[in-house]
Design an enzyme around this catalytic site. Structure first.
Site, PDB file in Angstrom:
ATOM      1  N   ASP A  46      37.089  77.562 -42.326  1.00  0.00           N
ATOM      2  CA  ASP A  46      36.090  77.093 -43.388  1.00  0.00           C
ATOM      3  C   ASP A  46      34.595  77.599 -42.751  1.00  0.00           C
ATOM      4  O   ASP A  46      34.465  77.444 -41.675  1.00  0.00           O
ATOM      5  CB  ASP A  46      36.308  75.798 -43.710  1.00  0.00           C
ATOM      6  CG  ASP A  46      35.551  75.485 -45.139  1.00  0.00           C
ATOM      7  OD1 ASP A  46      34.309  75.747 -45.108  1.00  0.00           O
ATOM      8  OD2 ASP A  46      36.322  74.973 -45.950  1.00  0.00           O
ATOM      9  N   TYR A  83      34.403  84.413 -61.599  1.00  0.00           N
ATOM     10  CA  TYR A  83      35.402  83.412 -61.036  1.00  0.00           C
ATOM     11  C   TYR A  83      36.697  83.865 -61.641  1.00  0.00           C
ATOM     12  O   TYR A  83      37.928  84.312 -61.033  1.00  0.00           O
ATOM     13  CB  TYR A  83      35.183  82.156 -61.604  1.00  0.00           C
ATOM     14  CG  TYR A  83      36.247  81.264 -61.043  1.00  0.00           C
ATOM     15  CD1 TYR A  83      36.274  80.925 -59.706  1.00  0.00           C
ATOM     16  CD2 TYR A  83      37.254  80.500 -61.723  1.00  0.00           C
ATOM     17  CE1 TYR A  83      37.161  79.876 -59.137  1.00  0.00           C
ATOM     18  CE2 TYR A  83      38.102  79.794 -61.348  1.00  0.00           C
ATOM     19  CZ  TYR A  83      38.026  79.118 -60.010  1.00  0.00           C
ATOM     20  OH  TYR A  83      39.119  78.319 -59.736  1.00  0.00           O
ATOM     21  N   ASN A  87      43.126  79.630 -49.952  1.00  0.00           N
ATOM     22  CA  ASN A  87      42.461  78.661 -50.790  1.00  0.00           C
ATOM     23  C   ASN A  87      40.910  78.801 -50.978  1.00  0.00           C
ATOM     24  O   ASN A  87      40.360  78.247 -51.812  1.00  0.00           O
ATOM     25  CB  ASN A  87      42.977  77.166 -50.267  1.00  0.00           C
ATOM     26  CG  ASN A  87      42.374  76.050 -50.685  1.00  0.00           C
ATOM     27  OD1 ASN A  87      42.638  75.529 -51.977  1.00  0.00           O
ATOM     28  ND2 ASN A  87      41.223  75.509 -49.901  1.00  0.00           N
ATOM     29  N   ASP A  98      34.004  82.591 -41.691  1.00  0.00           N
ATOM     30  CA  ASP A  98      33.741  83.080 -42.937  1.00  0.00           C
ATOM     31  C   ASP A  98      34.928  84.213 -43.266  1.00  0.00           C
ATOM     32  O   ASP A  98      34.897  85.182 -42.706  1.00  0.00           O
ATOM     33  CB  ASP A  98      32.280  83.750 -43.008  1.00  0.00           C
ATOM     34  CG  ASP A  98      32.120  84.415 -44.266  1.00  0.00           C
ATOM     35  OD1 ASP A  98      32.863  84.623 -45.092  1.00  0.00           O
ATOM     36  OD2 ASP A  98      30.891  84.811 -44.468  1.00  0.00           O
ATOM     37  N   VAL A  99      35.532  83.828 -44.523  1.00  0.00           N
ATOM     38  CA  VAL A  99      36.808  84.689 -44.724  1.00  0.00           C
ATOM     39  C   VAL A  99      36.244  86.398 -44.977  1.00  0.00           C
ATOM     40  O   VAL A  99      37.217  87.099 -45.166  1.00  0.00           O
ATOM     41  CB  VAL A  99      37.669  84.051 -45.646  1.00  0.00           C
ATOM     42  CG1 VAL A  99      38.363  82.969 -45.331  1.00  0.00           C
ATOM     43  CG2 VAL A  99      37.013  83.851 -47.069  1.00  0.00           C
TER      44      VAL A  99
END
Ligand SMILES: NC(=O)c1ccc[n+]([C@@H]2O[C@H](COP(=O)([O-])OP(=O)(O)OC[C@H]3O[C@@H](n4cnc5c(N)ncnc54)[C@H](O)[C@@H]3O)[C@@H](O)[C@H]2O)c1
Length: 261
Positions: A41, A172, A84, A57-58
């Site tokens: 996260d 989104y 997620n 940080d993905v």
């Protein structure tokens, strides 16, 4: 009595965005079932006890690689990846983000696509690649009813009636649709390598939303209520366990019937 079909104990899980409302449910629920759980996260903060929280940080491939390496050194190659982490415009987002489609900011579109699509893609590359080399693994990519279908703009009419400009933004939805085909692509790509890839599509989660929104929302759900966050866990446990050994490329829809009519 533990059921071997659903037994996930001793397995290793990575939950991205694990500090959020649903991520916390997955992390604690999987831990309670005997899994070793790492959270990736941007704001690792106070992770639930027993969970390993890593600041990742993905959208940053090298940060993902470093974190996966740290998990592998301690526990071995993950058995489960829950993608997620995501950005959505909060109810108090700046006016231009919740205004007309025609003027939705390009930068907001890029930011949402970056985390929700590229972040999921990068975690699949790094974690899924390691799983494929290990010859086993399960990936759960999280989508939304707003990725399956258009948002119902009427749910937000009460805000417009108050004189606010409010349109549920486009990025989104677009990002969550992309998840569905990233899943199908990878399910077929890794089918022979023992890595299963599925989408978990969720309905709206209850979190103390305004009364007018709740009334309008439940009106449209056959089960007449929003999702209670802990109810999202069952599908993740199923997908992590051998109970889903022949399930890949699927979309598990947990929406109280929202998409059924
Ligand atoms: N809450 C809902 O009503 C709902 C409905 C359908 C689907 N979902 C999906 O469920 C998932 C979780 O939703 P939530 O409501 O718990 O969200 P949340 O905002 O509570 O949590 C998201 C988490 O992701 C983290 N994050 C954001 N950007 C990141 C990045 N670049 N790298 C790593 N972590 C990052 C945040 O810090 C946060 O902890 C999302 O994929 C969302 O689209 C939620």
């Amino acid at each position: 009595m533990s059921d071997p079909l659903f037994d996930v104990s001793g397995r290793v899980a990575v939950v991205t965005g694990g500090m959020g409302q649903l991520g916390t449910v997955y992390a604690t629920g999987l831990l309670e079932r005997g899994m070793r759980v790492a959270i990736f996260d941007v704001e690792p903060g106070e992770a639930p006890e027993g969970v390993r929280a890593l600041e990742v940080d993905v959208t940053d491939r090298s940060a993902v690689e470093m974190a996966v390496h740290a998990v592998e050194e301690k526990w071995g190659v993950p058995h489960l990846l829950v993608n997620n982490a995501a950005l959505d415009s909060p109810p108090d987002a700046p006016a231009e983000e919740v205004g007309a489609f025609e003027t939705y900011p390009e930068e907001s579109f890029d930011a949402v696509m970056d985390v929700n699509v590229k972040g999921t893609f990068l975690c699949c590359q790094v974690v899924g690649g390691a799983m494929a080399r290990a010859g086993r693994g399960s990936i759960v990519n999280v989508s939304s009813i707003y990725g399956l279908l258009s948002p119902v703009q009427d749910l937000y009419a009460f805000r417009r009636e108050r004189g606010e400009t409010f349109v549920k933004p486009v990025a989104y939805s677009v990002s969550k649709s992309a998840i569905l085909n990233l899943t199908r692509y990878l399910a077929t790509y890794w089918a022979g390598s023992g890595v299963r890839v599925n989408t978990l599509t969720l309905g709206g989660v209850y979190s103390d939303q305004p009364r007018e929104f709740l009334d309008a929302y439940v009106e449209r759900v056959p089960m007449r209520r929003m999702l209670d966050a802990p109810e999202a866990l069952g599908a993740v446990v199923f997908l992590a366990s051998d109970a889903s050994s022949y399930v890949t490329g699927a979309n598990i829809v947990v929406d109280g019937g929202w998409s059924a009519w």
